[in-house]
Write an enzyme that holds these catalytic residues in place. Structure first.
Site, PDB file in Angstrom:
ATOM      1  N   ASN A  87      77.465  76.827  47.099  1.00  0.00           N
ATOM      2  CA  ASN A  87      76.519  76.077  46.272  1.00  0.00           C
ATOM      3  C   ASN A  87      75.612  75.263  47.191  1.00  0.00           C
ATOM      4  OD1 ASN A  87      75.160  74.611  44.350  1.00  0.00           O
ATOM      5  ND2 ASN A  87      76.925  73.431  43.662  1.00  0.00           N
ATOM      6  N   LYS A  89      73.062  73.580  46.393  1.00  0.00           N
ATOM      7  CA  LYS A  89      72.616  72.387  45.668  1.00  0.00           C
ATOM      8  C   LYS A  89      71.103  72.179  45.856  1.00  0.00           C
ATOM      9  CE  LYS A  89      77.219  70.391  45.736  1.00  0.00           C
ATOM     10  NZ  LYS A  89      78.024  69.154  45.795  1.00  0.00           N
ATOM     11  N   HIS A 172      78.967  72.023  36.500  1.00  0.00           N
ATOM     12  CA  HIS A 172      79.274  71.318  37.742  1.00  0.00           C
ATOM     13  C   HIS A 172      79.358  69.817  37.470  1.00  0.00           C
ATOM     14  CE1 HIS A 172      78.963  69.815  41.858  1.00  0.00           C
ATOM     15  NE2 HIS A 172      79.363  71.015  42.236  1.00  0.00           N
ATOM     16  N   GLU A 174      78.301  67.298  38.942  1.00  0.00           N
ATOM     17  CA  GLU A 174      77.071  66.520  39.096  1.00  0.00           C
ATOM     18  C   GLU A 174      76.206  66.595  37.835  1.00  0.00           C
ATOM     19  OE1 GLU A 174      77.417  67.338  43.833  1.00  0.00           O
ATOM     20  OE2 GLU A 174      75.935  68.469  42.665  1.00  0.00           O
ATOM     21  N   GLU A 244      87.209  71.505  40.628  1.00  0.00           N
ATOM     22  CA  GLU A 244      86.640  70.611  41.633  1.00  0.00           C
ATOM     23  C   GLU A 244      86.961  69.159  41.277  1.00  0.00           C
ATOM     24  OE1 GLU A 244      82.892  72.472  43.701  1.00  0.00           O
ATOM     25  OE2 GLU A 244      82.387  71.902  41.653  1.00  0.00           O
ATOM     26  N   GLY A 250      82.018  66.233  48.346  1.00  0.00           N
ATOM     27  CA  GLY A 250      81.080  65.579  49.262  1.00  0.00           C
ATOM     28  C   GLY A 250      81.581  64.298  49.880  1.00  0.00           C
ATOM     29  N   SER A 290      85.002  69.506  49.240  1.00  0.00           N
ATOM     30  CA  SER A 290      85.051  69.328  50.698  1.00  0.00           C
ATOM     31  C   SER A 290      85.835  70.436  51.394  1.00  0.00           C
ATOM     32  CB  SER A 290      85.627  67.948  51.053  1.00  0.00           C
ATOM     33  OG  SER A 290      84.798  66.922  50.542  1.00  0.00           O
TER      34      SER A 290
END
Length: 333
Positions: A87, A89, A172, A174, A244, A250, A290
Site C-alpha cells: 500500500n 498510500k 483501511h 486511515e 491491521e 506506521g 509495520s
C-alpha cells in the site's frame, strides 16, 4: 396306497427342506463368525498402524507441525496462496514512482505460490499498470459505493477495472478513523459489495485502536467489522482479509507473532461459525502493521497468517524481501 405314498412324499420333502434350512443357517453363522474375526484383526492392525504412524508427530516441534500442515493445505489443496500487498498510500511523484517500479521490476520472477499486489496513489494507477512487471497485480486504494455519476472526487470500481486494476483496498483504518473521513462499517460493507459486483477483488481491512486493545475489545471490534460485510455479501471467494492493529500502523510497533496469530485464529473461527467452514478454510487473512524485512519471516510461519499488507516498507526495494517470506510459510521441518 396312492394316498400313503403321497403322504410319505410330503413328509420326506418337509424333512429335506428342514435339513436344508438348518445347514444354511449353520453355514451362515460360520461365515459371520469368520468375517467378524477377520474384521477385528484388520481393525486392530489399522489401529496399531495409526499409532505407529502418529508417534513421530508427538516428538515433532509445534512449529514444524504447523508448517507441515500449512504446506499440505497450500500445495496439495491449492488453498490460501500466500499474498503480499504493498500500500503506497498518498506518497510519491512521477519520478519516485518510476524509480520504485524500476527497482521492483529488477527482482526475480515470483513463483506460483505467492500473489503480489501493489496499490499506488490514484493519479499513478494507469502509469503503474503500464510499467510494473506483469507478475504483480495493481490495486486501487479505495472505490466508491456505487457506479459512475455526479460524485466529485470519487473513483467508481468499474474505472479501476477499466485501467487494469484487479484489486481494491477497502476499510483501511486511515479511512475508518481519520476525522476528515470516518467511514462506518456499513459504508465499507456497501463499497465491498459494489467492488465485487464490478469484478474487483477486495482487500478488506479490519483492526482495533490502541484503547480498544487495552480494553480487551480486539476480537469484538474485528468481529463487528466482519459482521457488517457478512450481512451484505454472499460470495467471499474474491476477498482477502487484512488484520491491521491500528496502534501498529506506521508506528514501528508490531504485534508479536503470537498476538497476530491469536487474532487471525479468532477471525477464522468467527468465519467458520458465522459464514461457513469452507469460507473460513479458504479465505486468506493478512497481517499489516509495520511489517518489514526484519520481522516478516517469523510472522509468515504462523499457520493463520497468509501474507501481509505492507505500508512504508512497500516503498523500498526491500519490499521484494518481504515478498520472499512466502518461502517460510511453506517450509517443512
Amino acid at each position: 396306497m396312492r394316498g400313503y405314498k403321497s403322504s410319505m412324499s410330503c413328509h420326506t420333502r418337509a424333512l429335506l427342506i428342514s435339513i436344508g434350512i438348518n445347514m444354511a443357517m449353520v453355514c451362515s453363522m460360520l461365515f459371520l463368525a469368520s468375517t467378524m474375526q477377520s474384521g477385528a484383526a484388520h481393525i486392530n492392525a489399522s489401529l496399531n498402524g495409526s499409532v505407529m504412524r502418529s508417534r513421530p508427530l508427538v516428538s515433532t516441534p509445534n512449529f514444524a507441525a504447523r508448517s507441515a500442515v500449512r504446506h499440505n493445505v497450500v500445495a496439495n489443496a491449492g488453498v490460501r496462496k500466500f499474498f503480499v500487498g504493498g500500500n503506497w498510500k498518498c506518497n510519491g511523484n512521477r519520478e519516485s514512482i518510476k524509480t520504485l517500479i524500476d527497482g521492483l521490476n529488477q527482482g526475480a520472477p515470483v513463483g506460483p505460490d505467492v500473489e503480489v499486489v501493489c496499490a499506488p496513489p490514484a493519479p499513478y494507477l494507469d502509469y503503474a499498470r503500464q510499467n510494473l512487471r506483469k507478475d504483480f497485480s495493481v490495486a486501487g486504494q479505495d472505490s466508491w459505493v456505487s457506479g459512475q455519476g455526479a460524485y466529485t472526487g470519487e473513483v467508481a470500481p468499474e474505472m479501476l477495472k477499466d485501467i487494469g486494476c484487479e484489486w481494491v483496498i477497502l476499510g483501511h483504518s486511515e479511512r475508518r478513523h481519520l476525522p476528515e473521513i470516518k467511514e462506518t462499517d456499513q459504508t465499507v460493507a456497501i463499497k465491498t459489495k459494489n467492488a465485487l459486483d464490478n469484478g474487483l477483488g477486495v482487500i478488506l481491512c479490519i483492526g482495533e485502536l490502541l484503547e480498544e486493545r487495552e480494553a480487551g475489545k480486539t476480537i469484538e471490534v474485528c468481529e463487528r467489522q466482519m459482521e457488517a460485510v457478512a450481512k451484505t455479501i454472499k460470495d467471499w471467494s474474491k476477498i482477502v482479509v487484512a488484520y491491521e492493529p491500528v496502534w501498529a500502523i506506521g508506528t514501528g510497533k508490531v504485534a508479536t507473532p503470537e498476538q497476530a496469530q491469536e487474532v487471525h485464529d479468532a477471525v477464522r473461527n468467527w468465519m467458520k461459525q458465522n459464514i461457513s467452514p469452507e469460507v473460513a478454510a479458504s479465505t486468506r487473512i493478512l497481517y499489516g502493521g509495520s511489517v518489514n524485512p526484519g520481522n516478516c519471516e517469523e510472522l509468515a510461519t504462523k499457520p493463520d497468517i497468509d501474507g501481509f499488507l505492507v505500508g512504508g516498507a512497500s516503498l523500498q526495494p526491500d519490499f521484494l524481501k518481504i515478498v520472499d517470506s512466502y518461502k517460510q510459510a511453506a517450509v517443512v521441518q
